[in-house]
Design an enzyme around this catalytic site. Structure first.
Site, short mmCIF file in Angstrom:
data_model
loop_
_atom_site.label_atom_id
_atom_site.label_comp_id
_atom_site.label_asym_id
_atom_site.label_seq_id
_atom_site.Cartn_x
_atom_site.Cartn_y
_atom_site.Cartn_z
N TRP A 8 0.88 -1.18 0.00
CA TRP A 8 0.00 0.00 0.00
C TRP A 8 0.92 1.23 0.00
O TRP A 8 1.78 1.35 0.88
CB TRP A 8 -0.86 -0.05 1.26
CG TRP A 8 -1.85 1.07 1.41
CD1 TRP A 8 -2.76 1.49 0.49
CD2 TRP A 8 -2.02 1.90 2.58
NE1 TRP A 8 -3.51 2.52 1.02
CE2 TRP A 8 -3.08 2.80 2.29
CE3 TRP A 8 -1.41 1.96 3.82
CZ2 TRP A 8 -3.53 3.74 3.21
CZ3 TRP A 8 -1.86 2.91 4.74
CH2 TRP A 8 -2.91 3.78 4.43
N ASP A 14 0.28 -4.79 9.86
CA ASP A 14 -0.80 -3.85 9.57
C ASP A 14 -2.00 -4.64 9.06
O ASP A 14 -1.97 -5.20 7.97
CB ASP A 14 -0.33 -2.84 8.50
CG ASP A 14 -1.41 -1.82 8.19
OD1 ASP A 14 -2.20 -1.49 9.10
OD2 ASP A 14 -1.48 -1.36 7.04
N LYS A 51 -12.90 -0.77 7.24
CA LYS A 51 -13.53 -1.70 6.30
C LYS A 51 -14.47 -2.66 7.02
O LYS A 51 -15.61 -2.84 6.60
CB LYS A 51 -12.48 -2.52 5.56
CG LYS A 51 -11.14 -1.85 5.40
CD LYS A 51 -11.05 -0.98 4.17
CE LYS A 51 -9.73 -0.21 4.17
NZ LYS A 51 -9.50 0.54 2.97
N1 KET Z 1 -3.49 -0.30 5.92
C1 KET Z 1 -3.83 -0.86 4.76
C2 KET Z 1 -3.14 -2.11 4.34
C3 KET Z 1 -4.82 -0.26 3.97
O1 KET Z 1 -5.14 -0.85 2.83
C4 KET Z 1 -5.45 0.92 4.38
C5 KET Z 1 -6.44 1.59 3.54
C6 KET Z 1 -5.07 1.45 5.63
C7 KET Z 1 -4.09 0.82 6.37
C8 KET Z 1 -5.68 2.70 6.17
O2 KET Z 1 -6.83 2.46 6.90
P1 KET Z 1 -7.69 3.69 7.48
O3 KET Z 1 -8.39 3.11 8.63
O4 KET Z 1 -8.58 4.12 6.38
O5 KET Z 1 -6.72 4.76 7.88
N2 KET Z 1 -6.51 1.37 2.29
C9 KET Z 1 -7.47 1.88 1.33
C10 KET Z 1 -7.82 3.31 1.44
C11 KET Z 1 -6.67 4.25 1.33
O6 KET Z 1 -5.85 4.18 0.42
O7 KET Z 1 -6.59 5.12 2.23
C12 KET Z 1 -6.99 1.51 -0.07
O8 KET Z 1 -5.92 0.91 -0.22
O9 KET Z 1 -7.71 1.79 -1.03
#
Ligand code: KET
Length: 398
Positions: free
Chosen positions: A130, A211, A246
């Site tokens: 990511w 993560d 999610k």
């Molecule tokens: N870790 C991973 C692996 C991940 O895919 C995301 C979010 C996050 C952390 C962040 O989580 P949050 O609770 O929203 O802070 N991924 C999606 C959204 C983004 O890019 O922010 C994505 O990969 O589309």
């Protein structure tokens, strides 16, 4: 004064949301950002969350400052989900957990802590990962390197190369791992492979940072936490960032957690103190609303049970979309192998489309995916999957 400031090129994932919103094609499909949409293409509000919201709203309660570490019930919810309800390390007070502003906030607080207390450590991320992993750690002045992971040629993992690479790293180096539903590839390690990875990590004195943003979307809540619990069983020091964006469909509430597993309760107390000091100097304390929802859903037996079944139905719908996409593509291009679609786990599929093919899908068909060829399967439904499959077949055959 500010003419020397660089223009920002925009985020490769979040930037797609604006482009998608601006597209007037009535058939447009958003398969970019990692967000789960339901069978009607809508962002769901989970039933367990609706019930929690009712309780929060009746009566409407005051909004005090929360403690820097967030609500106790939110933190306990993170711990039990990650380590298991009866985990001995929880009883022994070996885990320092704070509520965070999403999974991103957990990574940021963790990266700041590492920069301060392990200034010589380098952080290694999977190739690919990511994109924000790299940005967050570099933004906290932690040097970032890549370890071999995805094998383009086979659609699997460069496992031997990865292990050999870990075996060259220095004590205290940080290894960022995805316990389940790898982003962006959807390709996960087997349990046996995890055991080998963690053995090398232990042997070389490396520190795993796991993560987990998709717990429940792979196999099930417990299996998806296999790597975390195995590391605990082996007595490894461990960072875990988790996100409820999610699996509670609470993207905008920004709820997550950061847990650090320590060797003694005294260590855990020291680490906890430094984590909340980190929070204090960045944003002081977390917001109330999302934390309250997490607290209620995680700690009410009936709501928790309902939540699990809601997550599993999201997981199953994604799996059915993988099958459907695969069957249409196989019918259209029989000479090409699409097994990867059903082998990969979680929300994403790494399709191997070229940036030009991804661009064509966007401009000609209004279908948005990330330029690295990542497709969010959770954006498919019975009304758009044929359209997407046909469009993909068209650009693949050109
Ligand atoms: N870790 C991973 C692996 C991940 O895919 C995301 C979010 C996050 C952390 C962040 O989580 P949050 O609770 O929203 O802070 N991924 C999606 C959204 C983004 O890019 O922010 C994505 O990969 O589309």
């Amino acid at each position: 004064m500010f003419t020397r400031i660089d223009y920002y090129a925009g985020d490769p994932i979040l930037g797609l949301m604006d482009k998608f919103a601006a597209n007037t094609n009535p058939r447009k499909v958003n398969l970019g950002v990692g967000v789960y949409y339901d069978e009607n293409g809508k962002l769901p509000v989970l039933e367990c969350v609706k019930e929690a919201e009712q309780r929060i709203a009746n009566p409407i309660s005051p909004r005090p400052y929360l403690p820097m570490e967030g609500l106790a019930g939110h933190r306990k919810g993170c711990q039990e989900l990650l380590f298991g309800r009866d985990a001995q390390i929880l009883k022994d007070g070996l885990v320092a957990t704070i509520a965070t502003i999403g999974g991103s906030g957990a990574l940021k607080i963790g990266a700041e802590f590492i920069n301060q207390w392990f200034p010589h450590a380098k952080c290694y991320v999977s190739d690919p990962t990511w994109g924000n992993h790299i940005a967050i750690f570099e933004g906290s002045n932690v040097e970032v390197g890549k370890y071999p992971y995805y094998d383009k040629a086979t659609g699997g993992i460069k496992f031997d190369e990865m292990i050999a690479f870990f075996d060259t790293l220095n004590k205290d180096d940080i290894i960022l791992l995805h316990p389940c539903c790898h982003n962006p590839t959807g390709v996960d390690l087997t349990k046996e492979q995890w055991d080998t990875v963690l053995t090398v990590i232990q042997k070389r004195g490396l520190i795993p940072f796991m993560d987990i943003a998709y717990q429940g979307f792979g196999e099930d809540m417990d299996s998806d936490a296999y790597a975390i619990r195995k590391a605990v069983d082996m007595g490894l020091p461990l960072f875990v960032s988790n996100s409820f964006s999610k699996n509670l469909s609470l993207y905008g509430e920004r709820v997550g957690g950061l847990s650090v597993v320590c060797a003694t309760a005294d260590e855990a107390k020291r680490v906890f103190g430094q984590l909340i000091f980190g929070v204090r100097r960045i944003y002081s304390s977390p917001p109330t609303h999302g934390g309250r929802v997490v607290d209620i859903v995680m700690n009410d037996e009936a709501l928790h049970e309902q939540w699990i079944s809601e997550v599993y139905s999201m997981r199953d719908r994604i799996k059915s979309m993988r099958l459907k996409l695969k069957s249409v593509l196989e019918a259209k291009i029989p000479e090409r192998n699409f097994d990867y679609l059903t082998k990969q786990n979680g929300m994403f599929s790494f399709t191997g489309l070229t940036p030009e093919q991804v661009e064509r899908l966007q401009s000609e068909f209004g279908i948005y995916m990330v330029s690295n060829s990542r497709l969010c399967v959770a954006g498919l439904n019975t009304s758009n999957v044929d359209y997407v499959a046909n469009a993909m077949a068209e650009v693949l055959k050109a």
